[in-house]
Enzyme design. Sequence first.
Site, mmCIF file in Angstrom:
data_model
loop_
_atom_site.group_PDB
_atom_site.id
_atom_site.type_symbol
_atom_site.label_atom_id
_atom_site.label_comp_id
_atom_site.label_asym_id
_atom_site.label_seq_id
_atom_site.Cartn_x
_atom_site.Cartn_y
_atom_site.Cartn_z
ATOM 1 N N ARG A 1 0.838 -1.203 0.000
ATOM 2 C CA ARG A 1 0.000 0.000 0.000
ATOM 3 C C ARG A 1 0.874 1.254 0.000
ATOM 4 N NH1 ARG A 1 2.680 1.867 3.302
ATOM 5 N NH2 ARG A 1 2.761 1.459 5.533
ATOM 6 N N ASP B 1 -2.291 5.452 13.269
ATOM 7 C CA ASP B 1 -3.220 4.297 13.360
ATOM 8 C C ASP B 1 -3.088 3.602 14.708
ATOM 9 O OD1 ASP B 1 -0.694 3.253 12.694
ATOM 10 O OD2 ASP B 1 -1.475 1.762 11.286
ATOM 11 N N ASP C 1 -1.914 -1.235 7.477
ATOM 12 C CA ASP C 1 -1.369 -1.991 6.345
ATOM 13 C C ASP C 1 -2.197 -3.247 6.064
ATOM 14 O OD1 ASP C 1 0.459 -0.055 6.876
ATOM 15 O OD2 ASP C 1 2.020 -1.407 7.603
ATOM 16 N N SER D 1 4.961 -1.423 2.702
ATOM 17 C CA SER D 1 4.293 -2.480 3.436
ATOM 18 C C SER D 1 4.478 -3.890 2.868
ATOM 19 C CB SER D 1 2.798 -2.124 3.516
ATOM 20 O OG SER D 1 2.169 -2.938 4.417
ATOM 21 N N GLU E 1 0.043 9.609 8.969
ATOM 22 C CA GLU E 1 1.211 8.785 9.312
ATOM 23 C C GLU E 1 1.404 8.668 10.812
ATOM 24 O OE1 GLU E 1 2.340 6.478 7.279
ATOM 25 O OE2 GLU E 1 2.704 8.091 5.846
ATOM 26 N N HIS E 2 1.682 7.452 11.254
ATOM 27 C CA HIS E 2 1.943 7.160 12.663
ATOM 28 C C HIS E 2 0.782 7.582 13.562
ATOM 29 C CE1 HIS E 2 6.084 5.706 12.515
ATOM 30 N NE2 HIS E 2 6.291 6.577 11.546
ATOM 31 N N GLY F 1 8.680 1.303 2.969
ATOM 32 C CA GLY F 1 7.489 2.032 3.409
ATOM 33 C C GLY F 1 6.257 1.691 2.598
ATOM 34 N N ASN G 1 14.220 -1.036 7.872
ATOM 35 C CA ASN G 1 13.394 -2.154 8.350
ATOM 36 C C ASN G 1 12.954 -1.816 9.768
ATOM 37 O OD1 ASN G 1 12.473 -4.512 9.574
ATOM 38 N ND2 ASN G 1 13.702 -5.791 8.217
ATOM 39 N N LYS G 2 11.651 -1.559 9.936
ATOM 40 C CA LYS G 2 11.206 -1.044 11.235
ATOM 41 C C LYS G 2 11.350 -2.059 12.360
ATOM 42 C CE LYS G 2 6.205 -1.696 10.569
ATOM 43 N NZ LYS G 2 6.215 -2.410 9.278
HETATM 44 C C1 GLA Z 1 4.017 1.069 9.596
HETATM 45 C C2 GLA Z 1 2.989 0.380 10.492
HETATM 46 C C3 GLA Z 1 1.620 1.043 10.306
HETATM 47 C C4 GLA Z 1 1.721 2.552 10.510
HETATM 48 C C5 GLA Z 1 2.843 3.144 9.663
HETATM 49 C C6 GLA Z 1 3.085 4.606 9.962
HETATM 50 O O1 GLA Z 1 3.714 0.844 8.269
HETATM 51 O O2 GLA Z 1 2.885 -0.984 10.172
HETATM 52 O O3 GLA Z 1 0.696 0.461 11.181
HETATM 53 O O4 GLA Z 1 1.876 2.841 11.868
HETATM 54 O O5 GLA Z 1 4.067 2.452 9.872
HETATM 55 O O6 GLA Z 1 1.981 5.358 9.599
#
Ligand code: GLA
Length: 427
Positions: free
Chosen positions: A41, A50, A188, A143, A47-48, A141, A231-232
């Site tokens: 997606r 959800d 996501d 997903s 952003e940040h 970013g 990579n988060k």
């Molecule tokens: C990642 C997380 C989402 C959201 C975004 C930031 O993609 O998986 O849930 O928090 O970061 O908007």
Amino acid sequence: MSEIWLRRALPYVESRLLKLKEMFNSKFGSVPKFYVRAPGRVNIIGEHIDYCGYSVLPMAVEQDMLIAVEPVKTHVLQLANTNPLYPDFSTSANNIQIDKTKPLWHNYFLCGFKGIQEHFGLSDLTGMNCLVDGNIPPSSGLSSSSALVCCAGLVTLTVLGMNLSKVELAEICTKSEHYIGTEGGGMDQSISFLAEEGTAKLIEFSPLRATDVKLPSGAVFVIANSCVEMNKAATSHFNIRVMECRLAAKLLAKHKCLPWEEVLRLEEICRCLGISLQELKTQILSPNTQDVLTFKLYQRAKHVYSEAARVLQFKKICEEAPDNTVQLLGELMNQSHMSCRDMYECSCPELDQLVDICRKFGAQGSRLTGAGWGGCTVSIVPADKLSSFLANVHEAYYQRSNRSLVPEKQSLFATKPGGGALVFLEA
Ligand code: GLA
């Protein structure tokens, strides 16, 4: 299995499915019984927020995860990937272990698998052979990881012959992705299941629902990859932000004691909440944020509330469609980027540079998309400027610094709202 999932191959995945079938055959010596796709997606705005419960406005992209599947009687789960960078993996289907310390590719599959297994309380799961093929650029970013979790969730559900609604699947996959260690929200997974071709979606949480948002016809949304990978799950940046929001909400609830200083020390937070350090660590903080000593709650909260308001304004402008719609939407996207950069501190120099370049060459608005700290930007570009925009950004950001080595389709491309996850019975 509900009819909504069953489709013949769509034209744009047909050739990939046929290739996948062939590779599956040479890998496992048999023919897949079915195929599942789940899209990545792009988040247009929101952003940040959800994971704080606020609505977001993403659309599915065409890039996706595809998995060819054959159920087997052995109770062994065998995973392979068409990309040689991702090694084969196999495990007993009855003993799924997900190692939080290493974001290995197969762990995302295991999250989806385990989520469904637990939802139905099953201990004796059938095994399967799976071949995964993804074309969402990783750590960008867009997903790719949640798409794999969702794809695996739908694969498992299909193998079991069980039925769940898209909303239920999205909620299960959101929860089960936490096995990786990052405490993301549900954007996501929700868009991967609830997306529909031709429309972006406002995703609302608790209860989860998706409402169409018709994007303006005079504009195109363009994704540009900064080529900085993030990579988060590999760092604590993401979870620190989640903890900061959690703490800010708790402090706001106890509003009488609000020391809104720039940076708050752990001890001050404990004092204001009236809890011990031990309680804070065990009840509020995630395993990878135990050693953080200071938190920036004011800045993070300011971002969250302003960003949540921008999402609703964005939707309203799309609905009302005034003459200067594209300009107004662009302004909101620019404000969103500024807030991510200055208040949420989730940008990086390359993203800031790329956003500037995009605006310089005709974008009405441009912002980082996804978790940030690298990855992609999304820009709103008037349709009649698209080709000069693409050429100029390509030259200014990619060619000049040798970034054009990244395959072009994955670095700079216009995108349209795509459809959600599906099961195909034949290639
Ligand atoms: C990642 C997380 C989402 C959201 C975004 C930031 O993609 O998986 O849930 O928090 O970061 O908007």
